[in-house]
Design a protein around this motif. Sequence first.
Motif, PDB file in Angstrom:
ATOM      1  N   LEU A  59     -12.686 108.986  76.417  1.00 34.29           N
ATOM      2  CA  LEU A  59     -13.844 109.835  76.170  1.00 34.29           C
ATOM      3  C   LEU A  59     -15.106 108.980  76.180  1.00 34.29           C
ATOM      4  O   LEU A  59     -15.146 107.909  75.547  1.00 34.29           O
ATOM      5  CB  LEU A  59     -13.703 110.551  74.823  1.00 34.29           C
ATOM      6  N   GLU A  60     -16.130 109.412  76.879  1.00 30.55           N
ATOM      7  CA  GLU A  60     -17.373 108.652  76.989  1.00 30.55           C
ATOM      8  C   GLU A  60     -18.505 109.441  76.327  1.00 30.55           C
ATOM      9  O   GLU A  60     -18.649 110.652  76.537  1.00 30.55           O
ATOM     10  CB  GLU A  60     -17.696 108.382  78.455  1.00 30.55           C
ATOM     11  N   PHE A  61     -19.322 108.712  75.553  1.00 30.26           N
ATOM     12  CA  PHE A  61     -20.390 109.347  74.795  1.00 30.26           C
ATOM     13  C   PHE A  61     -21.691 108.545  74.960  1.00 30.26           C
ATOM     14  O   PHE A  61     -21.658 107.361  75.291  1.00 30.26           O
ATOM     15  CB  PHE A  61     -20.040 109.416  73.308  1.00 30.26           C
ATOM     16  N   THR A  62     -22.780 109.186  74.695  1.00 31.57           N
ATOM     17  CA  THR A  62     -24.082 108.524  74.600  1.00 31.57           C
ATOM     18  C   THR A  62     -24.602 108.715  73.189  1.00 31.57           C
ATOM     19  O   THR A  62     -24.657 109.852  72.690  1.00 31.57           O
ATOM     20  CB  THR A  62     -25.083 109.106  75.598  1.00 31.57           C
ATOM     21  N   VAL A  63     -24.952 107.592  72.529  1.00 28.32           N
ATOM     22  CA  VAL A  63     -25.417 107.636  71.149  1.00 28.32           C
ATOM     23  C   VAL A  63     -26.873 107.213  71.137  1.00 28.32           C
ATOM     24  O   VAL A  63     -27.228 106.155  71.681  1.00 28.32           O
ATOM     25  CB  VAL A  63     -24.568 106.718  70.254  1.00 28.32           C
ATOM     26  N   THR A  64     -27.729 108.004  70.516  1.00 28.39           N
ATOM     27  CA  THR A  64     -29.162 107.719  70.424  1.00 28.39           C
ATOM     28  C   THR A  64     -29.523 107.472  68.972  1.00 28.39           C
ATOM     29  O   THR A  64     -29.068 108.203  68.087  1.00 28.39           O
ATOM     30  CB  THR A  64     -29.974 108.891  70.976  1.00 28.39           C
ATOM     31  N   GLU A  65     -30.362 106.405  68.741  1.00 33.93           N
ATOM     32  CA  GLU A  65     -30.735 106.040  67.376  1.00 33.93           C
ATOM     33  C   GLU A  65     -32.238 105.863  67.311  1.00 33.93           C
ATOM     34  O   GLU A  65     -32.869 105.339  68.222  1.00 33.93           O
ATOM     35  CB  GLU A  65     -30.016 104.754  66.959  1.00 33.93           C
ATOM     36  N   GLU A  66     -32.846 106.274  66.176  1.00 38.78           N
ATOM     37  CA  GLU A  66     -34.267 106.064  65.946  1.00 38.78           C
ATOM     38  C   GLU A  66     -34.501 106.006  64.452  1.00 38.78           C
ATOM     39  O   GLU A  66     -33.997 106.846  63.694  1.00 38.78           O
ATOM     40  CB  GLU A  66     -35.092 107.190  66.550  1.00 38.78           C
ATOM     41  N   ASP A  75     -32.215  98.507  59.932  1.00 38.06           N
ATOM     42  CA  ASP A  75     -33.107  97.484  60.468  1.00 38.06           C
ATOM     43  C   ASP A  75     -32.459  96.682  61.585  1.00 38.06           C
ATOM     44  O   ASP A  75     -32.941  95.619  61.955  1.00 38.06           O
ATOM     45  CB  ASP A  75     -33.587  96.562  59.351  1.00 38.06           C
ATOM     46  N   ASN A  76     -31.293  97.213  62.114  1.00 39.73           N
ATOM     47  CA  ASN A  76     -30.619  96.534  63.219  1.00 39.73           C
ATOM     48  C   ASN A  76     -30.336  97.557  64.308  1.00 39.73           C
ATOM     49  O   ASN A  76     -29.754  98.620  64.043  1.00 39.73           O
ATOM     50  CB  ASN A  76     -29.289  95.920  62.765  1.00 39.73           C
ATOM     51  N   PRO A  77     -30.690  97.242  65.555  1.00 37.46           N
ATOM     52  CA  PRO A  77     -30.369  98.170  66.646  1.00 37.46           C
ATOM     53  C   PRO A  77     -28.875  98.124  66.929  1.00 37.46           C
ATOM     54  O   PRO A  77     -28.214  97.094  66.753  1.00 37.46           O
ATOM     55  CB  PRO A  77     -31.186  97.645  67.818  1.00 37.46           C
ATOM     56  N   MET A  78     -28.341  99.274  67.337  1.00 41.24           N
ATOM     57  CA  MET A  78     -26.909  99.339  67.661  1.00 41.24           C
ATOM     58  C   MET A  78     -26.664  98.793  69.045  1.00 41.24           C
ATOM     59  O   MET A  78     -27.572  98.669  69.861  1.00 41.24           O
ATOM     60  CB  MET A  78     -26.437 100.793  67.574  1.00 41.24           C
ATOM     61  N   LYS A  79     -25.358  98.531  69.323  1.00 40.44           N
ATOM     62  CA  LYS A  79     -24.912  98.048  70.621  1.00 40.44           C
ATOM     63  C   LYS A  79     -23.754  98.915  71.087  1.00 40.44           C
ATOM     64  O   LYS A  79     -23.106  99.582  70.282  1.00 40.44           O
ATOM     65  CB  LYS A  79     -24.466  96.587  70.517  1.00 40.44           C
ATOM     66  N   PRO A  80     -23.469  98.918  72.408  1.00 43.78           N
ATOM     67  CA  PRO A  80     -22.339  99.728  72.893  1.00 43.78           C
ATOM     68  C   PRO A  80     -21.051  99.343  72.161  1.00 43.78           C
ATOM     69  O   PRO A  80     -20.848  98.193  71.775  1.00 43.78           O
ATOM     70  CB  PRO A  80     -22.277  99.391  74.381  1.00 43.78           C
ATOM     71  N   GLY A  81     -20.164 100.340  71.994  1.00 44.89           N
ATOM     72  CA  GLY A  81     -18.916 100.077  71.292  1.00 44.89           C
ATOM     73  C   GLY A  81     -17.744 100.763  71.951  1.00 44.89           C
ATOM     74  O   GLY A  81     -17.897 101.700  72.743  1.00 44.89           O
ATOM     75  N   GLN A  82     -16.563 100.265  71.626  1.00 43.19           N
ATOM     76  CA  GLN A  82     -15.333 100.860  72.166  1.00 43.19           C
ATOM     77  C   GLN A  82     -14.280 100.857  71.058  1.00 43.19           C
ATOM     78  O   GLN A  82     -14.163  99.877  70.319  1.00 43.19           O
ATOM     79  CB  GLN A  82     -14.835 100.070  73.379  1.00 43.19           C
ATOM     80  N   SER A  83     -13.534 101.929  70.965  1.00 43.17           N
ATOM     81  CA  SER A  83     -12.491 102.026  69.920  1.00 43.17           C
ATOM     82  C   SER A  83     -11.283 102.753  70.473  1.00 43.17           C
ATOM     83  O   SER A  83     -11.365 103.441  71.497  1.00 43.17           O
ATOM     84  CB  SER A  83     -13.030 102.774  68.694  1.00 43.17           C
ATOM     85  N   ALA A 113     -20.744 104.668  74.372  1.00 49.13           N
ATOM     86  CA  ALA A 113     -19.570 104.409  73.523  1.00 49.13           C
ATOM     87  C   ALA A 113     -18.361 105.012  74.204  1.00 49.13           C
ATOM     88  O   ALA A 113     -18.434 106.090  74.798  1.00 49.13           O
ATOM     89  CB  ALA A 113     -19.764 105.019  72.140  1.00 49.13           C
ATOM     90  N   ILE A 114     -17.260 104.277  74.136  1.00 50.32           N
ATOM     91  CA  ILE A 114     -16.004 104.733  74.740  1.00 50.32           C
ATOM     92  C   ILE A 114     -14.948 104.807  73.644  1.00 50.32           C
ATOM     93  O   ILE A 114     -14.776 103.866  72.850  1.00 50.32           O
ATOM     94  CB  ILE A 114     -15.545 103.783  75.858  1.00 50.32           C
ATOM     95  N   VAL A 115     -14.230 105.953  73.613  1.00 46.93           N
ATOM     96  CA  VAL A 115     -13.141 106.127  72.646  1.00 46.93           C
ATOM     97  C   VAL A 115     -11.884 106.465  73.442  1.00 46.93           C
ATOM     98  O   VAL A 115     -11.859 107.456  74.197  1.00 46.93           O
ATOM     99  CB  VAL A 115     -13.451 107.247  71.643  1.00 46.93           C
ATOM    100  N   ASN A 116     -10.861 105.625  73.304  1.00 46.50           N
ATOM    101  CA  ASN A 116      -9.571 105.867  73.937  1.00 46.50           C
ATOM    102  C   ASN A 116      -8.647 106.524  72.892  1.00 46.50           C
ATOM    103  O   ASN A 116      -8.347 105.934  71.850  1.00 46.50           O
ATOM    104  CB  ASN A 116      -8.950 104.571  74.442  1.00 46.50           C
ATOM    105  N   ILE A 117      -8.212 107.768  73.193  1.00 44.46           N
ATOM    106  CA  ILE A 117      -7.353 108.502  72.245  1.00 44.46           C
ATOM    107  C   ILE A 117      -6.006 108.719  72.902  1.00 44.46           C
ATOM    108  O   ILE A 117      -5.897 109.284  74.003  1.00 44.46           O
ATOM    109  CB  ILE A 117      -7.976 109.848  71.859  1.00 44.46           C
ATOM    110  N   THR A 118      -4.966 108.248  72.209  1.00 45.44           N
ATOM    111  CA  THR A 118      -3.593 108.433  72.688  1.00 45.44           C
ATOM    112  C   THR A 118      -2.927 109.505  71.818  1.00 45.44           C
ATOM    113  O   THR A 118      -2.889 109.386  70.580  1.00 45.44           O
ATOM    114  CB  THR A 118      -2.796 107.132  72.602  1.00 45.44           C
TER     115      THR A 118
END
Length: 980
Positions: free
Chosen positions: A853-860, A779-787, A871-876
């Motif tokens: 790494l850059e991604f697009t996340v879709t929710e419904e 019941d909550n829309p997501m927001k962009p994220g980074q990890s 969404a952005i994920v930095n992997i070292t």
Amino acid sequence: MLMLQELLTVAPGTTRLVIQDNHKPVFTNCSTYQPTVKEEQDPGTYVFTVTAVDKDPPESGGTVTYTFVEKRDEKTPKFNIDPNTGRFDRDEPIREKEEYLVVRATDNGRPQLDDVCNIKVVIEDINDNSPVFDKVTYLESVPQDLAVGREVMRISATDIDDGNNSRVAYSLERNPGYFRIDSNNGVIFLDKPIDMDPGHKFTMTGRAEDSGSPPRMTEIELEVLVVESHKKAPTFVDGGATWDITLPENYSNYTAALPNGVFKAVSNVPEDSEVIFTLVSGATEQTNKLGTFILETKGDTAFIKLGSALDYETINEYTLTLGVRNKHKLAAETSINVFVTDVNDHIPSFNFKEVPEGIVLENEPPGTPVMQVRAIDIDGTSANNIVSYKLDENSKHRDLFQIDKDTGNITTLREFDREENNRYQIKVIAYDNSPSALKNNGEPNTAELSFWINIGDKNDNPPVFTQKIYVAEEIPENANTNALVTEVKALDKDTASPVTYDILEGNVGDAFYIENTTGKIRVKNQLDYESITAYTLTVRAFDGKYNDTAKVEIKIANVNDNPPVFLKFNNNITIQEEMIVEGCIANLEAYDPDIQDRSAPQHIQFDVVKEDQKALLSIDEQGCLRLIKPLDRDPPNGSPVWQVLIAANDEDGGPSSLQSTAELIIILEDINDNAPILDMVQPVVWRENQPPGKITTLKAKDYDSEANGAPFKFRIDDSAGPEITNNFAIRNDEELEALVTFDREDRKIYLLPIAITDSGIPPLTGTSTLTIVIGDENDNPMKPGQSNIFVYNYKGEAPDTEVGRVYVEDPDDWDLPDKYFVWKNGNHPNFDLNSNTGMITMLSHIPDGTYTLEFTVTEEAPLIPRHSVDAIVNITIKVIPEEAVDKSGSIRFAGITAPEFVAPGPNGSPSKQELLRWRLASLLNVSVENVDVFTVLHSPHNTNGTQLDVRYSVHGSPYRQPEKLNNLLAAHQEEVTLLI
């Protein structure tokens, strides 16, 4: 010595015939045996049968067995004999003309007697050899004008078979018509004038065929070359086609020519008288294959000399071919027959590998046969090989025996008494029938054989037991089968009368048996002191004719072979649980059957069998069973019915004691000593956003009996705070209800203390915790994220590995099925993405470095319209070398999970992993980049799932030692714990 008549008796107590006299087996037709066998027969071929007769009954000396007396120089026997029938058969092919055998017939009497028979087996020839020509090829030359009837050449063949099988006839095949052959001697003559020019070559085949059945033949190629008429072949002087020479086998003049062994020839070439002689070396020994004769020449004269020793027994006739050739290569041949005569050059030989011994029974009349001896003389003719026998004139005992001059049969001259002397030595001399060619003294060849003649014993004394009464004390009743009890012994003066033993009386229940040859008495069946305490046996010693008896007293010893027996007792009792009962809860009694007097002390020791019951129950020597601790009726450790096993051991429980067990059942009466507890699946899930209503029906269980259990009453415990009492309530003593609508984003879990009361008297109340999980609804829309994800790649060898999930900000946490993940700018060569779960997989062989790494996340979802965020994920990726692992330190945390340890802190603050790295860098005064925390896991070897193991390394140059790292953290343990 008593004289015994010949008669048969029946042994006392048996139906076995026993002979009172022992006859010797006799070969009835030994001198008439003339067996023959064809050479080269297969092993097992029947030859003939010998028979010896023994007048005794078969079971008492009349059964005869046959064996060969081995020869001194025989390594492998050439014949077999059936020991029971005397039937001969061949054991291997042989080529000898005769074979001498010595057969021994032995009976089964007491003592064993035997007879021997000397037999000559004639080996008959079979036609198994073809004639062999004395040359490989025949090539002769003839002048063109040779007169008809003149000799052209001679062919010669030898057959090593015997008799007609060796007689050779000659013929010509492919004869061009100019020649004929004498079938007897192989001489080829001119049969018509030669009308061919010089240089012409006649070719034909010579055939040699023996007279065997069927005949065997050999063929050879013949060539005759025509030469000019003026060329003549050489001729022998003063001789015909064949010459005869006779030599004794011991002829030994190797320097002079043989008698009649000088031959002259003329070349028939006017201008040249030279000739060349040759002595043909044939294909067989009879045609000089081994050079028995040699040739020496001088001009036109040839001298035949002896080349090696002669032996009539090996070869008695030779056929030599002497050839002569002139300068025109024309040749002539003559045959020389050398006849070898036999001389007496072999000494008779007894040829026994083991010198036999004779035997004759005492008290036998004069003329009784003792044995036969036979010597073999291998000279080739009867003029030299007939052997005669005599006793040595100087022999001490020659007046006691005589020997047949022709047969070698030895007989007695008087009766013998074994007690006077039990054996005599005699010497036999064997001599042949002509003056010796070895000694040159005019006397024949002789051989000697010395041996013993034994005097056999007769059964004329009874056996006598060494004791009339034998006593065996203290034989245990549990003695093993075949155990030795005692041994009896009877002595018999007759050495040839073995004593046998048997039990006549007193063997109740077939308890014992006696070894019939040793007198040892052994246990046959199980003894029982309680049934029979003593035996008296009558035993007999029997020598085949006489017997003696003795008594054997056997006393049986009692042993502990019966376990205790329990008397009847009340083995089913009822007591109250959790209560000590004063005195005996049961009384047990037992007795020992091995103690006949029941009033005597039974020496019984009682024990509780089960180890886990020994701390609760005890039993004394009188059988009083007492409680040490109260018994529990209820689960998980108790039981409403207790089975108790009591052991009774006799002999006060000593090392050889026997044991019996008895069962006692204790039924426990229940008391209400267990409070009820919740008995339902947890956690219970109640979805957010639902209106107030019934959540579940509460259920409980009680370890007490049904009387002290259900029905149960439920209520929220008084210890519950307002966050529980304001939101939950229990209706109708068991139904849990939600009083409000919940939002998971406010609180996810509620722990409800539930008080439960049973129906016992008095009732008991217990408190259990019920976990309520507020189920998530998207019941909550997501927001962009980074990890950020940090991966340690051990030695750069990591396979494809899941490293983490794409992160977006979203208060909902059960909404993963509503999301779909894709690459924003296309696939990455070093990573893979699961579009349904958002899980990122690091591919193998990835280089070090940091990857964005850059991604697009879709929710419904039903409550959330379709939308997408980035969404952005930095992997070292950092390769960790083997040294980092070898020199790593470790620390264990409690009360924290691996996801909690690596997850970012609130509002983007550092994770606990990063805090630990910073603190380690500060304590060790190194850069944070030199601190690696590379293992965070719950060890599978640790059963405590709340403990987390962390491994780390610190490096500069080189890596810090793990001991120093662990000691440093131990010194700052409290500080690090508060930090995490």
